[in-house]
Design an enzyme around this catalytic site. Structure first.
Site, mmCIF file in Angstrom:
data_model
loop_
_atom_site.group_PDB
_atom_site.id
_atom_site.type_symbol
_atom_site.label_atom_id
_atom_site.label_comp_id
_atom_site.label_asym_id
_atom_site.label_seq_id
_atom_site.Cartn_x
_atom_site.Cartn_y
_atom_site.Cartn_z
ATOM 1 N N LYS A 1 0.786 -1.161 -0.093
ATOM 2 C CA LYS A 1 -0.043 -0.072 0.143
ATOM 3 C C LYS A 1 0.852 0.888 0.025
ATOM 4 O O LYS A 1 0.405 2.398 -0.313
ATOM 5 C CB LYS A 1 -0.794 -0.138 1.060
ATOM 6 C CG LYS A 1 -0.422 0.447 2.494
ATOM 7 C CD LYS A 1 -1.675 0.716 3.328
ATOM 8 C CE LYS A 1 -1.360 1.246 4.851
ATOM 9 N NZ LYS A 1 -2.255 1.335 5.724
ATOM 10 N N ASP A 2 2.108 1.173 0.325
ATOM 11 C CA ASP A 2 3.107 2.317 0.262
ATOM 12 C C ASP A 2 3.780 2.518 -0.845
ATOM 13 O O ASP A 2 4.632 3.487 -0.996
ATOM 14 C CB ASP A 2 4.082 2.169 1.410
ATOM 15 C CG ASP A 2 3.467 2.317 2.717
ATOM 16 O OD1 ASP A 2 2.350 2.890 2.920
ATOM 17 O OD2 ASP A 2 3.909 1.666 3.862
ATOM 18 N N ARG B 1 -7.657 9.222 3.588
ATOM 19 C CA ARG B 1 -8.642 8.112 3.455
ATOM 20 C C ARG B 1 -9.552 7.814 4.879
ATOM 21 O O ARG B 1 -10.556 7.470 4.760
ATOM 22 C CB ARG B 1 -7.970 6.903 3.161
ATOM 23 C CG ARG B 1 -8.785 5.343 2.813
ATOM 24 C CD ARG B 1 -8.015 4.536 2.383
ATOM 25 N NE ARG B 1 -6.986 4.073 3.290
ATOM 26 C CZ ARG B 1 -7.346 3.440 4.465
ATOM 27 N NH1 ARG B 1 -8.625 3.133 4.800
ATOM 28 N NH2 ARG B 1 -6.359 3.228 5.239
ATOM 29 N N ARG B 2 -8.774 7.872 6.061
ATOM 30 C CA ARG B 2 -9.198 7.252 7.255
ATOM 31 C C ARG B 2 -10.292 8.586 7.715
ATOM 32 O O ARG B 2 -11.123 8.323 8.333
ATOM 33 C CB ARG B 2 -8.482 6.766 8.362
ATOM 34 C CG ARG B 2 -7.788 5.452 7.886
ATOM 35 C CD ARG B 2 -6.580 4.855 8.708
ATOM 36 N NE ARG B 2 -6.128 3.835 8.415
ATOM 37 C CZ ARG B 2 -4.775 3.439 8.636
ATOM 38 N NH1 ARG B 2 -3.971 4.092 9.009
ATOM 39 N NH2 ARG B 2 -4.341 2.009 8.173
ATOM 40 N N ARG C 1 1.411 10.633 13.064
ATOM 41 C CA ARG C 1 2.228 10.066 12.370
ATOM 42 C C ARG C 1 3.106 9.339 13.275
ATOM 43 O O ARG C 1 3.166 9.288 14.443
ATOM 44 C CB ARG C 1 3.254 11.051 11.395
ATOM 45 C CG ARG C 1 2.405 11.373 10.402
ATOM 46 C CD ARG C 1 3.125 12.099 9.127
ATOM 47 N NE ARG C 1 4.295 11.173 8.819
ATOM 48 C CZ ARG C 1 5.397 11.598 8.355
ATOM 49 N NH1 ARG C 1 5.706 12.766 8.294
ATOM 50 N NH2 ARG C 1 6.311 10.531 7.869
ATOM 51 N N ARG D 1 2.586 5.280 17.363
ATOM 52 C CA ARG D 1 1.269 5.558 17.420
ATOM 53 C C ARG D 1 0.526 5.162 18.712
ATOM 54 O O ARG D 1 -0.258 5.739 19.261
ATOM 55 C CB ARG D 1 0.730 5.293 16.106
ATOM 56 C CG ARG D 1 1.022 5.912 15.032
ATOM 57 C CD ARG D 1 0.244 5.492 13.556
ATOM 58 N NE ARG D 1 1.073 5.571 12.547
ATOM 59 C CZ ARG D 1 0.676 5.740 11.247
ATOM 60 N NH1 ARG D 1 -0.514 5.488 11.124
ATOM 61 N NH2 ARG D 1 1.595 5.808 10.151
ATOM 62 N N CYS E 1 -1.089 9.382 -1.789
ATOM 63 C CA CYS E 1 -1.500 9.751 -0.228
ATOM 64 C C CYS E 1 -2.109 11.099 0.070
ATOM 65 O O CYS E 1 -2.630 11.447 0.907
ATOM 66 C CB CYS E 1 -0.520 9.594 0.653
ATOM 67 S SG CYS E 1 1.010 10.439 0.284
HETATM 68 N N1 PBG Z 1 0.821 3.839 6.615
HETATM 69 C C1 PBG Z 1 2.057 3.202 6.838
HETATM 70 C C2 PBG Z 1 1.507 1.311 7.030
HETATM 71 N N2 PBG Z 1 2.016 1.032 6.011
HETATM 72 C C3 PBG Z 1 1.602 -0.442 6.183
HETATM 73 C C4 PBG Z 1 1.134 -0.518 7.147
HETATM 74 C C5 PBG Z 1 0.480 -1.763 7.511
HETATM 75 C C6 PBG Z 1 0.694 -2.832 6.909
HETATM 76 C C7 PBG Z 1 -0.362 -3.081 5.867
HETATM 77 O O1 PBG Z 1 -1.358 -2.279 5.713
HETATM 78 O O2 PBG Z 1 -0.025 -3.768 4.776
HETATM 79 C C8 PBG Z 1 1.126 0.853 7.713
HETATM 80 C C9 PBG Z 1 0.675 1.138 9.126
HETATM 81 C C10 PBG Z 1 -1.047 1.518 9.306
HETATM 82 O O3 PBG Z 1 -1.202 1.796 8.395
HETATM 83 O O4 PBG Z 1 -1.368 1.211 10.333
#
Ligand code: PBG
Length: 307
Positions: A81-82, A129-130, A147, A153, A240
């Site tokens: 997702k990153d 998004r959240r 962050r 967190r 993002c």
């Molecule tokens: N944003 C950072 C990130 N990138 C991946 C994860 C968690 C693992 C995943 O979603 O694959 C997270 C932490 C989160 O969003 O809580």
């Protein structure tokens, strides 16, 4: 190849995910030596400004890609997702591993559910998004920036800076924090980031030896679902900076994709859903993106000149 060197960020979650990939590679290729190359990235170092302000999520990949270009590492492990929708030229996704829990988690020391939070409660998340989905369900909440890595967190929540936070279930579970999940925020009502919960291996696209070794870890169904989600996001120029969410699931040869675009400012959500064939995930992603645009999502997306 004598030793396969895997570049990784140094956060506890990144190291867990890279150790997981290293163990899977050793299991798939007995006798293969695998080493970690932990690196700092600008995205990890600059915590006082938003990711959007310092250049987006690609910052988490840059240092790792430079290490692969220098020949200091053969591949790199990321949360899919990153990973930006368009990879840097010269790089490829050598494998997408079987997905973990794709859902977001509601985490609080006070309440079991989002609905149970008192009016005006403080909720921490820096994800647009959240924020958009929180606003849609609970317009009264006070949304605050949050962050840092998963452990940081949770520590900020425990210190009392927030009444609740939203995190990915997969990250919590990987770090042994299952017990912190009070509610799974589940699709289709609540949608995760495209490809949330999936781990990917990136390498140079001309490195046939590394591509072949990593191919053993590729999980076809996860690849199909994440391809559909990422194709939708790509068609919307998602990054993002934009509150875009997507979740695909497979039922035999049928693929179902739910998508949404939202406004973090006012909680407007535009949703779309479609069914397609599992052998054409990109086409389904494009179709859901078009439906979202027809339903008015364009007004919520940044115009191309600002993107
Ligand atoms: N944003 C950072 C990130 N990138 C991946 C994860 C968690 C693992 C995943 O979603 O694959 C997270 C932490 C989160 O969003 O809580």
């Amino acid at each position: 190849m004598t030793i396969l060197r895997i570049a990784t960020r140094k956060s506890p979650l990144a190291l867990w995910q890279t150790e997981h990939v290293a163990a899977a590679l050793r299991a798939a290729h007995p006798g293969l030596a695998v080493e970690l190359v932990p690196l700092s990235t600008r995205g990890d170092e600059v915590l006082d400004r938003s990711l959007a302000a310092i250049g987006g999520k690609g910052l988490f990949l840059k240092e790792l890609e430079l290490a692969m270009q220098r020949g200091d590492a053969d591949c790199a492990v990321h949360s899919l997702k990153d990973v930006p929708m368009e990879l840097e030229p010269g790089f490829a996704l050598a494998a997408v591993l079987q997905r973990g829990d794709p859902a977001d988690a509601f985490v609080s020391n006070q309440c079991d559910t989002l609905d149970a939070l008192p009016a005006g409660a403080r909720v921490g998340t820096s994800s647009l998004r959240r924020q958009a989905q929180l606003r849609a369900q609970r317009p009264d909440l006070q949304l605050l920036d949050l962050r840092g890595n998963v452990n940081t967190r949770l520590a900020k929540l425990d210190a009392g800076a927030y009444d609740a936070i939203v995190l990915a279930c997969a990250g919590l579970q990987r770090l042994g924090f299952d017990a912190r999940i009070r509610t799974r925020l589940q699709p289709p009502q609540w949608l995760p980031a495209p490809a949330q919960g999936a781990i990917a291996i990136e390498c140079r696209d001309d490195d046939a030896a590394t591509l072949a070794l990593c191919a053993a870890l590729d999980h076809a169904d996860t690849r199909t679902c994440s391809d559909a989600e990422r194709a939708m996001n790509r068609a919307l120029h998602g990054s993002c900076h934009v509150p875009v969410a997507a979740f695909a699931r497979l039922d035999g040869a049928q693929l179902a994709l739910d998508g949404l675009v939202g406004s973090a400012a006012d909680g407007t959500l535009v949703r779309a859903q479609a069914l397609g064939r599992s052998d054409a995930p990109d086409a389904l992603g494009l179709r859901v993106a078009q439906q979202l645009l027809q339903a008015g999502a364009g007004a919520l997306l940044p115009s191309p000149q600002n993107a």
